[in-house]
Design a protein around this motif. Structure first.
Motif, mmCIF file in Angstrom:
data_model
loop_
_atom_site.group_PDB
_atom_site.id
_atom_site.type_symbol
_atom_site.label_atom_id
_atom_site.label_comp_id
_atom_site.label_asym_id
_atom_site.label_seq_id
_atom_site.Cartn_x
_atom_site.Cartn_y
_atom_site.Cartn_z
ATOM 1 N N THR A 153 0.835 -1.206 0.000
ATOM 2 C CA THR A 153 0.000 0.000 0.000
ATOM 3 C C THR A 153 0.866 1.251 0.000
ATOM 4 O O THR A 153 1.992 1.250 0.503
ATOM 5 C CB THR A 153 -0.936 0.047 1.224
ATOM 6 N N ILE A 154 0.325 2.311 -0.559
ATOM 7 C CA ILE A 154 0.995 3.603 -0.638
ATOM 8 C C ILE A 154 0.193 4.611 0.182
ATOM 9 O O ILE A 154 -1.039 4.585 0.180
ATOM 10 C CB ILE A 154 1.122 4.065 -2.101
ATOM 11 N N SER A 155 0.876 5.477 0.891
ATOM 12 C CA SER A 155 0.219 6.536 1.647
ATOM 13 C C SER A 155 1.083 7.790 1.596
ATOM 14 O O SER A 155 2.257 7.740 1.219
ATOM 15 C CB SER A 155 -0.016 6.114 3.099
ATOM 16 N N VAL A 156 0.487 8.923 1.974
ATOM 17 C CA VAL A 156 1.209 10.191 2.037
ATOM 18 C C VAL A 156 1.082 10.733 3.455
ATOM 19 O O VAL A 156 -0.026 10.895 3.964
ATOM 20 C CB VAL A 156 0.658 11.214 1.029
ATOM 21 N N THR A 157 2.218 10.960 4.085
ATOM 22 C CA THR A 157 2.221 11.562 5.419
ATOM 23 C C THR A 157 2.138 13.072 5.271
ATOM 24 O O THR A 157 3.042 13.708 4.718
ATOM 25 C CB THR A 157 3.513 11.202 6.175
ATOM 26 N N MET A 158 1.031 13.651 5.743
ATOM 27 C CA MET A 158 0.842 15.090 5.603
ATOM 28 C C MET A 158 -0.041 15.601 6.735
ATOM 29 O O MET A 158 -0.832 14.853 7.315
ATOM 30 C CB MET A 158 0.205 15.406 4.247
ATOM 31 N N PRO A 163 2.565 20.740 0.425
ATOM 32 C CA PRO A 163 2.651 19.542 -0.413
ATOM 33 C C PRO A 163 4.061 19.242 -0.921
ATOM 34 O O PRO A 163 4.384 18.092 -1.189
ATOM 35 C CB PRO A 163 1.706 19.859 -1.580
ATOM 36 N N HIS A 164 4.903 20.266 -1.045
ATOM 37 C CA HIS A 164 6.268 20.041 -1.541
ATOM 38 C C HIS A 164 7.160 19.394 -0.488
ATOM 39 O O HIS A 164 8.312 19.047 -0.798
ATOM 40 C CB HIS A 164 6.888 21.360 -2.017
ATOM 41 N N CYS A 165 6.649 19.209 0.715
ATOM 42 C CA CYS A 165 7.423 18.583 1.796
ATOM 43 C C CYS A 165 6.824 17.258 2.273
ATOM 44 O O CYS A 165 7.419 16.585 3.116
ATOM 45 C CB CYS A 165 7.529 19.529 2.993
ATOM 46 N N ASP A 166 5.652 16.886 1.788
ATOM 47 C CA ASP A 166 4.989 15.671 2.276
ATOM 48 C C ASP A 166 5.792 14.426 1.930
ATOM 49 O O ASP A 166 6.518 14.385 0.935
ATOM 50 C CB ASP A 166 3.586 15.552 1.678
ATOM 51 N N LEU A 167 5.645 13.397 2.753
ATOM 52 C CA LEU A 167 6.377 12.146 2.574
ATOM 53 C C LEU A 167 5.468 11.083 1.962
ATOM 54 O O LEU A 167 4.333 10.883 2.408
ATOM 55 C CB LEU A 167 6.910 11.645 3.916
ATOM 56 N N VAL A 168 5.969 10.405 0.945
ATOM 57 C CA VAL A 168 5.247 9.290 0.322
ATOM 58 C C VAL A 168 5.796 7.990 0.897
ATOM 59 O O VAL A 168 7.008 7.751 0.867
ATOM 60 C CB VAL A 168 5.409 9.311 -1.214
ATOM 61 N N ASN A 169 4.907 7.159 1.438
ATOM 62 C CA ASN A 169 5.302 5.915 2.093
ATOM 63 C C ASN A 169 4.810 4.715 1.291
ATOM 64 O O ASN A 169 3.722 4.737 0.715
ATOM 65 C CB ASN A 169 4.704 5.841 3.506
ATOM 66 N N ILE A 170 5.626 3.665 1.282
ATOM 67 C CA ILE A 170 5.225 2.402 0.669
ATOM 68 C C ILE A 170 5.293 1.341 1.760
ATOM 69 O O ILE A 170 6.376 1.056 2.296
ATOM 70 C CB ILE A 170 6.138 2.038 -0.513
ATOM 71 N N HIS A 171 4.142 0.788 2.094
ATOM 72 C CA HIS A 171 4.047 -0.148 3.212
ATOM 73 C C HIS A 171 4.005 -1.586 2.708
ATOM 74 O O HIS A 171 3.291 -1.916 1.755
ATOM 75 C CB HIS A 171 2.787 0.135 4.038
ATOM 76 N N PHE A 172 4.779 -2.432 3.373
ATOM 77 C CA PHE A 172 4.827 -3.857 3.068
ATOM 78 C C PHE A 172 4.809 -4.591 4.400
ATOM 79 O O PHE A 172 5.673 -4.359 5.254
ATOM 80 C CB PHE A 172 6.107 -4.177 2.279
ATOM 81 N N LYS A 182 2.807 -3.986 6.712
ATOM 82 C CA LYS A 182 2.523 -2.900 7.661
ATOM 83 C C LYS A 182 3.767 -2.140 8.110
ATOM 84 O O LYS A 182 3.738 -1.415 9.099
ATOM 85 C CB LYS A 182 1.759 -3.423 8.880
ATOM 86 N N ARG A 183 4.854 -2.285 7.378
ATOM 87 C CA ARG A 183 6.080 -1.546 7.675
ATOM 88 C C ARG A 183 6.608 -0.932 6.389
ATOM 89 O O ARG A 183 6.239 -1.343 5.285
ATOM 90 C CB ARG A 183 7.138 -2.482 8.289
ATOM 91 N N GLU A 184 7.466 0.091 6.547
ATOM 92 C CA GLU A 184 8.078 0.714 5.373
ATOM 93 C C GLU A 184 8.900 -0.337 4.630
ATOM 94 O O GLU A 184 9.696 -1.050 5.236
ATOM 95 C CB GLU A 184 8.989 1.869 5.806
ATOM 96 N N ILE A 185 8.698 -0.402 3.324
ATOM 97 C CA ILE A 185 9.331 -1.471 2.554
ATOM 98 C C ILE A 185 10.851 -1.349 2.543
ATOM 99 O O ILE A 185 11.564 -2.336 2.357
ATOM 100 C CB ILE A 185 8.774 -1.518 1.116
ATOM 101 N N ARG A 186 11.383 -0.144 2.757
ATOM 102 C CA ARG A 186 12.840 0.008 2.829
ATOM 103 C C ARG A 186 13.441 -0.906 3.895
ATOM 104 O O ARG A 186 14.530 -1.447 3.730
ATOM 105 C CB ARG A 186 13.206 1.453 3.172
ATOM 106 N N SER A 187 12.717 -1.044 5.027
ATOM 107 C CA SER A 187 13.227 -1.845 6.136
ATOM 108 C C SER A 187 12.583 -3.224 6.216
ATOM 109 O O SER A 187 13.190 -4.167 6.732
ATOM 110 C CB SER A 187 13.003 -1.113 7.466
ATOM 111 N N ALA A 188 11.363 -3.367 5.707
ATOM 112 C CA ALA A 188 10.621 -4.622 5.881
ATOM 113 C C ALA A 188 10.873 -5.627 4.767
ATOM 114 O O ALA A 188 10.724 -6.835 4.971
ATOM 115 C CB ALA A 188 9.128 -4.335 5.982
ATOM 116 N N GLY A 189 11.249 -5.174 3.590
ATOM 117 C CA GLY A 189 11.336 -6.076 2.448
ATOM 118 C C GLY A 189 12.747 -6.524 2.129
ATOM 119 O O GLY A 189 13.703 -5.751 2.241
ATOM 120 N N SER A 190 12.885 -7.783 1.734
ATOM 121 C CA SER A 190 14.152 -8.283 1.216
ATOM 122 C C SER A 190 14.375 -7.696 -0.174
ATOM 123 O O SER A 190 13.489 -7.065 -0.756
ATOM 124 C CB SER A 190 14.128 -9.806 1.149
#
Length: 377
Positions: A218-223, A251-260, A262-270
């Motif tokens: 899932t994708i979300s935007v932290t704002m 909006p130029h500072c909001d963070l786009v998150n990709i969840h895998f 239920k965690r950020e895929i940068r840390s959760a995914g192989s």
């Protein structure tokens, strides 16, 4: 109105990177180039992207597109969109010229919108594990693609942000600042709403890719809450702070998150899971192009089987085989391909490209092996 599939039938390349001269004939479905490292597989995908965008998909602005000891490179492609179309690129260091149907292209954006080409490559945009700004630019580009009237909102929003910054440095009057702060909110609010809609629709497409990614993606935007009056009040109250640090709210500072899982895929995914997630996102992008622009893009996947075990390789290839998009992909020597898959396999070596159903460069799995892998999947 049904969507029109875009495809490329033939690519001719001369003096591009390591290639002296080579012709690549493509089928409408799934095309796979197999070759050794450094043989120029990625360069052929790059040639397709160059025709559509006028630039490389590689991160850095690479001045070494031209083959050593040559002055210019040339690319010519025979495409099919409603009917036959011809695109060509000629270039030298720092300069490229596009021609469509024999005429020079003045606005490259017109070509990229009419000939959509999406790419997932190790040297391309880092959506999965890149910086926050990479993800935000990717999402905003998708918003502008699908909601064409949004481009003017982005342009005017960013202009208002820059004008406010200039006025703050000049110690302008409160009345002058009020004008631009109202424009920041006026044009920023539609951006926020469009992003929310885009993310919701993207997530619907990603639900359909769970068989590929194995776990929901899932994708979300932290704002913050962009209430209009509160936003204006915040801009007015923080003028002194923003003079020192720049405007870090909007909006130029909001963070786009990709969840895998239920965690950020940068840390959760192989690495393999991240690879599949990136391709699933590209498949979702294809769905959005099909829905909003009525065009089915060409999908470029460079080294997409890397970091995947045999089971996941098979799962990915079967998903790509069922895609409505033309897929052009590369893989290294020795890759395992199930014998029942409908893939055009071409081998690349020093002599050029040749079609092959079996070779020492590619291992064809027998039916028994395929069945075991399917059960494991």
């Amino acid at each position: 109105m049904s969507a029109t599939p875009l495809s490329i039938r033939e690519v001719k390349v001369r003096h591009l990177r390591c290639h002296e001269e080579i012709t690549w004939n493509c089928s409408e479905g799934l095309n796979l180039i197999i070759g050794a490292n450094g043989s120029g597989k990625t360069t052929l995908l790059e040639a397709v992207y160059l025709m559509a965008h006028g630039r490389s998909f590689r991160q850095a602005r690479d001045p070494f597109l031209v083959k050593r000891d040559a002055e210019r490179f040339f690319i010519h492609g025979q495409w099919h969109r409603y009917g036959p179309m011809n695109l060509s690129v000629a270039g030298r260091r720092g300069q490229t010229t596009l021609r469509l149907q024999g005429r020079d292209v003045q606005r490259r954006k017109d070509v990229s919108e009419s000939f959509p080409v999406l790419v997932d490559a190790p040297q391309g945009r880092k959506i999965i594990d890149g910086a926050p700004g990479e993800r935000r630019r990717w999402l905003d580009g998708l918003v502008i693609t699908c909601f064409q009237n949004m481009a003017i909102h982005y342009e005017r929003y960013l202009r208002a942000v820059m004008q406010r910054s200039r006025l703050l440095r000049r110690r302008a009057s409160s009345e002058e600042l009020d004008v631009w702060e109202h424009q920041i909110v006026q044009y920023g609010k539609p951006i926020v709403l469009a992003r929310e809609k885009m993310v919701a629709e993207m997530n619907l497409y990603l639900v359909e890719e769970v068989a590929l990614t194995e776990h929901p993606l899932t994708i979300s935007v932290t704002m913050p809450d962009y209430d209009q009056q509160a936003w204006l009040s915040r801009l007015k109250e923080k003028r002194s702070d923003d003079l020192r640090t720049g405007l870090r709210f909007g909006p130029h500072c909001d963070l786009v998150n990709i969840h895998f899982q239920k965690r950020e895929i940068r840390s959760a995914g192989s690495r393999g899971q991240q690879k599949l997630a990136a391709i699933a996102i590209k498949m979702a992008e294809c769905g959005l192009w099909t829905r909003y622009r009525k065009l089915i893009p060409v999908l470029l996947l460079d080294d997409c089987l890397e970091a995947l075990d045999r089971t996941r390789q098979l799962r990915l290839l079967k998903r790509l085989q069922n895609s409505s998009a033309q897929v052009l992909m590369t893989a290294p020597e020795g890759v395992n391909i199930a014998s029942d898959l409908n893939i055009r396999i071409q081998l690349l070596d020093a002599h050029g490209l040749c079609d092959s159903a079996t070779s020492s460069m590619v291992s064809m799995l027998d039916d028994d092996t395929t069945e075991v892998m399917e059960e494991a999947a």
